[in-house]
Design an enzyme around this catalytic site. Structure first.
Site, PDB file in Angstrom:
ATOM      1  N   ALA A  65       0.874  -1.164   0.000  1.00  0.00           N
ATOM      2  CA  ALA A  65       0.000   0.000   0.000  1.00  0.00           C
ATOM      3  C   ALA A  65       0.915   1.219   0.000  1.00  0.00           C
ATOM      4  O   ALA A  65       2.074   1.128   0.417  1.00  0.00           O
ATOM      5  CB  ALA A  65      -0.870  -0.014   1.238  1.00  0.00           C
ATOM      6  N   GLY A 111       0.586  -4.880   1.032  1.00  0.00           N
ATOM      7  CA  GLY A 111      -0.605  -4.895   0.179  1.00  0.00           C
ATOM      8  C   GLY A 111      -0.363  -5.556  -1.177  1.00  0.00           C
ATOM      9  O   GLY A 111      -1.305  -6.039  -1.816  1.00  0.00           O
ATOM     10  N   GLU A 114      -0.732  -9.132  -0.496  1.00  0.00           N
ATOM     11  CA  GLU A 114      -2.161  -9.323  -0.209  1.00  0.00           C
ATOM     12  C   GLU A 114      -2.977  -9.302  -1.509  1.00  0.00           C
ATOM     13  O   GLU A 114      -3.940 -10.053  -1.659  1.00  0.00           O
ATOM     14  CB  GLU A 114      -2.629  -8.249   0.783  1.00  0.00           C
ATOM     15  CG  GLU A 114      -1.983  -8.478   2.153  1.00  0.00           C
ATOM     16  CD  GLU A 114      -2.267  -7.383   3.156  1.00  0.00           C
ATOM     17  OE1 GLU A 114      -1.850  -6.229   2.903  1.00  0.00           O
ATOM     18  OE2 GLU A 114      -2.916  -7.656   4.178  1.00  0.00           O
ATOM     19  N   GLU A 134       4.428  -5.266   7.306  1.00  0.00           N
ATOM     20  CA  GLU A 134       3.634  -4.233   7.986  1.00  0.00           C
ATOM     21  C   GLU A 134       4.088  -3.939   9.419  1.00  0.00           C
ATOM     22  O   GLU A 134       4.094  -2.794   9.849  1.00  0.00           O
ATOM     23  CB  GLU A 134       2.147  -4.617   7.979  1.00  0.00           C
ATOM     24  CG  GLU A 134       1.434  -4.346   6.656  1.00  0.00           C
ATOM     25  CD  GLU A 134       1.458  -5.530   5.696  1.00  0.00           C
ATOM     26  OE1 GLU A 134       2.326  -6.420   5.867  1.00  0.00           O
ATOM     27  OE2 GLU A 134       0.622  -5.558   4.778  1.00  0.00           O
TER      28      GLU A 134
HETATM   29  N1  CO8 Z   1       4.612   3.057  -0.646  1.00  0.00           N
HETATM   30  C1  CO8 Z   1       5.008   4.216  -1.194  1.00  0.00           C
HETATM   31  N2  CO8 Z   1       6.144   4.352  -1.886  1.00  0.00           N
HETATM   32  C2  CO8 Z   1       6.921   3.268  -2.015  1.00  0.00           C
HETATM   33  C3  CO8 Z   1       6.573   2.029  -1.467  1.00  0.00           C
HETATM   34  C4  CO8 Z   1       5.340   1.932  -0.763  1.00  0.00           C
HETATM   35  N3  CO8 Z   1       4.896   0.795  -0.229  1.00  0.00           N
HETATM   36  N4  CO8 Z   1       7.553   1.143  -1.743  1.00  0.00           N
HETATM   37  C5  CO8 Z   1       8.480   1.800  -2.461  1.00  0.00           C
HETATM   38  N5  CO8 Z   1       8.114   3.079  -2.617  1.00  0.00           N
HETATM   39  C6  CO8 Z   1       8.820   4.153  -3.328  1.00  0.00           C
HETATM   40  C7  CO8 Z   1      10.006   4.660  -2.523  1.00  0.00           C
HETATM   41  O1  CO8 Z   1       9.573   5.594  -1.563  1.00  0.00           O
HETATM   42  C8  CO8 Z   1      10.865   5.260  -3.609  1.00  0.00           C
HETATM   43  O2  CO8 Z   1      10.286   6.488  -3.983  1.00  0.00           O
HETATM   44  P1  CO8 Z   1      11.182   7.847  -3.971  1.00  0.00           P
HETATM   45  O3  CO8 Z   1      12.283   7.571  -4.955  1.00  0.00           O
HETATM   46  O4  CO8 Z   1      10.230   8.913  -4.404  1.00  0.00           O
HETATM   47  O5  CO8 Z   1      11.680   7.988  -2.569  1.00  0.00           O
HETATM   48  C9  CO8 Z   1      10.647   4.330  -4.781  1.00  0.00           C
HETATM   49  O6  CO8 Z   1       9.424   3.632  -4.512  1.00  0.00           O
HETATM   50  C10 CO8 Z   1      11.752   3.306  -4.950  1.00  0.00           C
HETATM   51  O7  CO8 Z   1      11.898   2.612  -3.718  1.00  0.00           O
HETATM   52  P2  CO8 Z   1      13.315   2.428  -2.995  1.00  0.00           P
HETATM   53  O8  CO8 Z   1      14.219   3.552  -3.314  1.00  0.00           O
HETATM   54  O9  CO8 Z   1      13.036   2.154  -1.546  1.00  0.00           O
HETATM   55  O10 CO8 Z   1      13.838   1.112  -3.724  1.00  0.00           O
HETATM   56  P3  CO8 Z   1      14.864   0.053  -3.140  1.00  0.00           P
HETATM   57  O11 CO8 Z   1      15.274  -0.789  -4.290  1.00  0.00           O
HETATM   58  O12 CO8 Z   1      15.924   0.695  -2.340  1.00  0.00           O
HETATM   59  O13 CO8 Z   1      13.979  -0.838  -2.118  1.00  0.00           O
HETATM   60  C11 CO8 Z   1      12.026  -2.022  -1.398  1.00  0.00           C
HETATM   61  C12 CO8 Z   1      12.909  -1.624  -2.593  1.00  0.00           C
HETATM   62  C13 CO8 Z   1      12.793  -2.984  -0.503  1.00  0.00           C
HETATM   63  C14 CO8 Z   1      10.794  -2.717  -1.970  1.00  0.00           C
HETATM   64  C15 CO8 Z   1      11.642  -0.773  -0.595  1.00  0.00           C
HETATM   65  O14 CO8 Z   1      11.110   0.191  -1.485  1.00  0.00           O
HETATM   66  C16 CO8 Z   1      10.617  -0.993   0.476  1.00  0.00           C
HETATM   67  O15 CO8 Z   1      10.938  -1.540   1.536  1.00  0.00           O
HETATM   68  N6  CO8 Z   1       9.361  -0.551   0.243  1.00  0.00           N
HETATM   69  C17 CO8 Z   1       8.308  -0.611   1.225  1.00  0.00           C
HETATM   70  C18 CO8 Z   1       7.814  -2.013   1.368  1.00  0.00           C
HETATM   71  C19 CO8 Z   1       6.745  -2.066   2.425  1.00  0.00           C
HETATM   72  O16 CO8 Z   1       6.963  -1.808   3.600  1.00  0.00           O
HETATM   73  N7  CO8 Z   1       5.523  -2.438   2.004  1.00  0.00           N
HETATM   74  C20 CO8 Z   1       4.402  -2.552   2.866  1.00  0.00           C
HETATM   75  C21 CO8 Z   1       3.655  -1.273   2.893  1.00  0.00           C
HETATM   76  S1  CO8 Z   1       2.410  -1.237   4.129  1.00  0.00           S
HETATM   77  C22 CO8 Z   1       1.157  -2.095   3.422  1.00  0.00           C
HETATM   78  O17 CO8 Z   1       1.230  -2.572   2.328  1.00  0.00           O
HETATM   79  C23 CO8 Z   1      -0.037  -2.197   4.256  1.00  0.00           C
HETATM   80  C24 CO8 Z   1      -1.128  -3.009   3.565  1.00  0.00           C
HETATM   81  C25 CO8 Z   1      -2.380  -2.955   4.337  1.00  0.00           C
HETATM   82  C26 CO8 Z   1      -2.934  -1.562   4.275  1.00  0.00           C
HETATM   83  C27 CO8 Z   1      -4.304  -1.544   4.837  1.00  0.00           C
HETATM   84  C28 CO8 Z   1      -4.905  -0.131   4.729  1.00  0.00           C
HETATM   85  C29 CO8 Z   1      -4.056   0.923   5.319  1.00  0.00           C
END
Ligand code: CO8
Length: 261
Positions: A65, A111, A114, A134
């Site tokens: 998400a 998400g 999911e 999460e």
């Molecule tokens: N949300 C928003 N932006 C994201 C997300 C995300 N989940 N994942 C990556 N991005 C963005 C980064 O912020 C970055 O953007 P910017 O360049 O503008 O800063 C861009 O994508 C590239 O990402 P990275 O630079 O971090 O890329 P890396 O290769 O270094 O890392 C990863 C890749 C490991 C995938 C890393 O991006 C990461 O850890 N992302 C987050 C993963 C995460 O925690 N996902 C779970 C999110 S919470 C969720 O899904 C809850 C679901 C249930 C919700 C229920 C309702 C609220």
């Protein structure tokens, strides 16, 4: 046209590509609503028999998400976001009357996993990494992960994935039954389309009933066996059933497309 999505339709197969590569295809509200509308538009369209959902680029299916969108939410807003997501997308996919295949082409996190788990079938590329991170953000999986992950991998492994927030590689996901197949990235879509073509040769009506019956077995307070009996009965006296049984007796391939009324 739907925001953040690319759609391609061929031979009864609709491929939906989530297209926010700079944000690793993270699911913001707009994208969830777009996916919901794109699915609504084809749910009763006989020209679409199978849907494939994938992510744009070679890095991510969906990285979760959109964290930036909910970072400042209150208790009520958080609950509402999860509730709307369930209704608009995740439950809709699980109950979709046509098979939905997730082509997991990279990170499927939070998400994103999911979303893949709400699909009926998952095929992953060798580089895919999946997890529910999460708790590392101070929340729990909110788009069905606490329910669908234990269904797929069992309670113990689900707890491990949820508690550690760690990622597992595609090979381990295959071993755990979280994905059905792992293939090289360059053949991911071709593999999914091949499977979809096989499915598309079969009776859409029977497949719709099968989806309902399997789901009934996982629904609270519903007798899955009774649902199966009812679904089995519903298949009789339909043009597709007539075509399927006739074709068998005439030793030919059924043509369900022309059997439809
Ligand atoms: N949300 C928003 N932006 C994201 C997300 C995300 N989940 N994942 C990556 N991005 C963005 C980064 O912020 C970055 O953007 P910017 O360049 O503008 O800063 C861009 O994508 C590239 O990402 P990275 O630079 O971090 O890329 P890396 O290769 O270094 O890392 C990863 C890749 C490991 C995938 C890393 O991006 C990461 O850890 N992302 C987050 C993963 C995460 O925690 N996902 C779970 C999110 S919470 C969720 O899904 C809850 C679901 C249930 C919700 C229920 C309702 C609220």
């Amino acid at each position: 046209m739907y925001p953040n999505l690319q759609l391609e339709q061929n031979d009864g197969i609709l491929t939906i590509t989530i297209d926010r590569p700079k944000q690793l295809n993270a699911l913001n509200k707009e994208t969830i609503a777009a996916l919901s509308s794109a699915l609504d538009a084809v749910s009763e369209d006989a020209a679409v028999q199978v849907v494939i959902i994938t992510g744009s680029g070679e890095k991510a299916f969906v990285a979760g998400a959109d964290i930036k969108e909910f970072a400042a939410f209150s208790i009520e807003e958080g609950a509402k976001l999860a509730e709307v997501g369930h209704e608009q997308l995740f439950n809709k996919i699980e109950r979709f009357p046509k098979p939905v295949i997730a082509a997991v082409n990279g990170f499927a996190l939070g998400g994103g996993l999911e979303l893949a788990m709400s699909c009926h079938i998952r095929v992953a590329s060798e580089n895919a990494k999946v997890g529910l991170p999460e708790v590392t953000l101070g929340v729990i999986p909110g788009y069905g992960g606490t329910q669908r992950l234990p269904q797929l991998v069992g309670k113990g492994k689900a707890f491990e994935m949820i508690f550690t927030g760690g990622m597992i590689a595609a090979a381990e996901a295959l071993d755990w039954g979280l994905v059905n197949h792992v293939v090289p990235q360059e053949s991911l879509l071709e593999t999914c389309r091949g499977m979809a073509q096989k499915i598309a040769r079969n009776s859409p009506n029977a497949i719709r009933e099968a989806i309902g019956a399997v789901n009934a077995g996982f629904a609270t307070g519903v007798d899955g066996y009774q649902a199966e009996i009812a679904g089995f009965g519903n298949c009789f006296a339909t043009p597709e059933f007539e075509e399927g049984t006739q074709a068998f007796m005439e030793k030919r391939r059924p043509d369900f497309k022309n059997a439809k009324q």
